[in-house]
Design a protein around this motif. Structure first.
Motif, PDB file in Angstrom:
ATOM      1  N   LEU A  15      -9.693  -4.516   5.441  1.00 11.87           N
ATOM      2  CA  LEU A  15      -8.706  -3.800   4.619  1.00 11.87           C
ATOM      3  C   LEU A  15      -9.256  -3.544   3.208  1.00 11.87           C
ATOM      4  CD1 LEU A  15      -5.002  -4.576   4.637  1.00 11.87           C
ATOM      5  CD2 LEU A  15      -6.103  -4.732   2.470  1.00 11.87           C
ATOM      6  N   ILE A  65       0.825  -1.211   0.000  1.00 14.70           N
ATOM      7  CA  ILE A  65       0.000   0.000   0.000  1.00 14.70           C
ATOM      8  C   ILE A  65       0.861   1.263   0.000  1.00 14.70           C
ATOM      9  CG2 ILE A  65      -1.877   1.190   1.226  1.00 14.70           C
ATOM     10  CD1 ILE A  65      -2.753  -1.557   2.173  1.00 14.70           C
ATOM     11  N   LEU A  76     -10.102   0.067   1.463  1.00 17.68           N
ATOM     12  CA  LEU A  76      -9.357   0.386   0.246  1.00 17.68           C
ATOM     13  C   LEU A  76     -10.310   0.802  -0.880  1.00 17.68           C
ATOM     14  CD1 LEU A  76      -6.500   0.401  -0.906  1.00 17.68           C
ATOM     15  CD2 LEU A  76      -6.732  -2.004  -1.464  1.00 17.68           C
ATOM     16  N   LEU A  88      -5.377   3.787  -5.798  1.00 18.61           N
ATOM     17  CA  LEU A  88      -5.718   4.794  -4.791  1.00 18.61           C
ATOM     18  C   LEU A  88      -4.639   5.872  -4.694  1.00 18.61           C
ATOM     19  CD1 LEU A  88      -7.286   5.853  -2.303  1.00 18.61           C
ATOM     20  CD2 LEU A  88      -5.935   4.307  -0.912  1.00 18.61           C
ATOM     21  N   ALA A 122      -3.966  -0.755  -4.696  1.00 17.36           N
ATOM     22  CA  ALA A 122      -3.429   0.337  -3.858  1.00 17.36           C
ATOM     23  C   ALA A 122      -2.878   1.440  -4.748  1.00 17.36           C
ATOM     24  CB  ALA A 122      -2.349  -0.201  -2.926  1.00 17.36           C
ATOM     25  N   LEU A 169      -6.320   1.678   7.523  1.00 18.75           N
ATOM     26  CA  LEU A 169      -6.019   0.687   6.486  1.00 18.75           C
ATOM     27  C   LEU A 169      -4.546   0.283   6.533  1.00 18.75           C
ATOM     28  CD1 LEU A 169      -6.741  -0.544   3.536  1.00 18.75           C
ATOM     29  CD2 LEU A 169      -5.827   1.584   2.684  1.00 18.75           C
ATOM     30  N   ILE A 227      -3.820  -6.621  -4.771  1.00 13.97           N
ATOM     31  CA  ILE A 227      -3.958  -5.530  -3.793  1.00 13.97           C
ATOM     32  C   ILE A 227      -2.898  -4.453  -4.040  1.00 13.97           C
ATOM     33  CG2 ILE A 227      -3.913  -4.908  -1.342  1.00 13.97           C
ATOM     34  CD1 ILE A 227      -5.749  -7.104  -0.856  1.00 13.97           C
ATOM     35  N   PHE A 231      -7.773   5.971   5.978  1.00 11.12           N
ATOM     36  CA  PHE A 231      -6.557   5.625   5.242  1.00 11.12           C
ATOM     37  C   PHE A 231      -5.490   5.044   6.176  1.00 11.12           C
ATOM     38  CE2 PHE A 231      -2.290   6.723   3.785  1.00 11.12           C
ATOM     39  CZ  PHE A 231      -2.277   6.031   2.584  1.00 11.12           C
TER      40      PHE A 231
END
Ligand code: PFF
Length: 451
Positions: A178, A28, A182, A268, A265, A322, A261, A319
């Motif tokens: 999580l 992330i 996300l 994001l 990520a 997470l 993931i 955030f």
């Protein structure tokens, strides 16, 4: 279904736990920032190829060694060794991996402690506790000591409960949390001005960059860190898989989840950076370089949250929560490495071993905090740039060269009887024998000679 030494009670339990280990700050925080500083989509493409073609076969090697050995990393590696020298080598690799895991945990807990402070800061603000909020947001030794210890204590609390009630139960709770946070954050960021520009930088590759040695090396290093290789963690998790399970399928799911993931990520973080830029926050230096990685997470993103008004407090909280959850599912795997060794080797109870190891790791973390400028970067480089590739390489050599092909196939066939006829079996032993060791050696050498 659990045996005396502990076993994952279900496939989903193993998948959540191993994917939880793999998915962490590396996905992330590490992956998106590396992507941003290595040419955007070109890095993503290189990462995807290397993760599937090199890191995945190495992950399979570690899981298979563990399931075959049904013991901690040292014993499992010794089980496939024949001569005295090989057994000594197995000890060095297994024990080295455990030390590497302990050291990673000691710096990881410091970073996770920062994530916890950033999670709690908006809460303190909402509660009008300005002094507390200020203490939480200002870097200080006292704050870092408290939160590093708090994070280690959380990890200890989960690990002391064992495989099924600790690791498996909590991974099954934390991983869906999580994912929910996300995706919720992505939806929000996509609705903001500037997000599409970020999406383009993330998804449209500049192919001229793709064969840059530095880019390939960073991508492979990132893939190894992300799949938790070279730390004995995946050997230990492998040892908790039942012989009835299809281990190849399990390893494949874990890799797919981890890569997915990391990719999500990126969806994001990269658009969020461009949204921040749209709001007047500086994300690139005058020379066009991305501002340093910690600046990105602790300055750029909070500046973005601040600019959103009241909702920003909530988004900031979500955030960093997470980030904390992602760190926790990884840290439990890191603590399990030394704990399982001490329990099996010295006959301590799980409780004694967990608290003992937790105390040692806290001491190491505190030592790093007291000597931050000289030790923090050093321990990260030692473990992630040298320890992990070297130990991952040794593990491939053990499986590829020391393990007899027939008994290796026999091990994998348990739970997947048709494996001998599959593409995986045709290509994997060859990969583990030649391709992985050579590729990892290249990464390792490039670090030493600073390519
Ligand atoms: N894979 C974790 C991450 O991406 O953050 C970090 C990690 C966990 C590395 C466990 C090594 C390990 F053994």
């Amino acid at each position: 279904m659990s045996s005396v030494r502990g076993e994952f009670s279900s496939r989903i339990g193993f998948i959540m736990a191993a994917a939880g280990s793999a998915v962490g700050l590396g996905n992330i925080w590490g992956f998106p920032t590396q992507t941003a500083s290595n040419g955007g989509a070109a890095f993503v493409l290189a990462y995807l190829v290397l993760a599937f073609c090199l890191a995945y076969p190495a992950l399979m090697a570690e899981l298979i060694v563990g399931r075959h050995g049904q013991a901690n990393a040292v014993k499992s590696l010794q089980k496939i060794s024949k001569t005295k020298a090989q057994k000594a080598g197995a000890f060095a690799v297994g024990f080295g991996g455990i030390i590497c895991a302990g050291l990673i945990l000691s710096f990881y807990s410091i970073v996770a402690g920062w994530m916890m402070t950033a999670t709690l800061e908006p809460v303190a603000q909402v509660a009008s506790q300005d002094t507390v909020a200020n203490w939480l947001s200002t870097q200080s030794l006292s704050r870092d000591l408290v939160f590093t210890a708090a994070f280690i204590l959380l990890t200890v609390a989960i690990i002391s409960r064992g495989i099924e009630n600790g690791i498996e139960k909590w991974s099954k709770r934390l991983m869906p949390a999580l994912l929910t946070i996300l995706f919720a954050l992505i939806v929000y960021v996509f609705m903001q001005e500037g997000a599409m520009k970020g999406l383009k930088a993330y998804l449209v590759p500049d192919f001229s960059l793709i064969l840059e040695p530095k880019l390939l090396i960073s991508a492979l290093g990132q893939a190894f860190f992300s799949l938790s290789l070279g730390t004995s963690v995946m050997i230990i998790y492998g040892s908790y898989i039942s012989k009835k399970e299809n281990i190849v399928a399990l390893g494949t799911y874990v890799t797919l989840i981890d890569v997915f993931i990391a990719f999500v990520a990126g969806l994001l973080i990269i658009p969020a950076m461009y949204v921040a830029q749209e709001l007047g926050v500086q994300i690139f230096s005058e020379t066009g370089q991305l501002l340093s990685e910690d600046t990105l997470v602790f300055t750029v993103l909070p500046a973005l949250f601040d600019s959103m008004g009241d909702i920003g407090l909530f988004i900031g909280f979500a955030f960093f929560a997470l980030m904390t959850i992602a760190a926790l599912t990884s840290s439990i795997s890191l603590l399990e490495a030394p704990v399982s060794y001490v329990v099996e080797q010295f006959g301590l109870t799980r409780m004694q071993a967990t608290f003992g190891m937790g105390a040692i790791i806290t001491l190491v973390s505190f030592t790093i905090l007291f000597n931050f400028s000289s030790l923090f970067g050093f321990v990260i480089a030692l473990t992630t740039q040298y320890g992990q590739p070297l130990l991952g390489l040794m593990c491939c050599l053990f499986v590829g060269w020391l393990w007899n092909r027939t008994s290796l196939l026999k091990e994998i066939e348990q739970g997947s009887p048709e494996i001998g006829a599959t593409f995986f079996w045709k290509i994997w032993p060859w990969y583990i024998k030649f391709v992985c060791p050579i590729a990892i050696s290249l990464v390792f050498l490039s670090k030493i000679i600073d390519w």
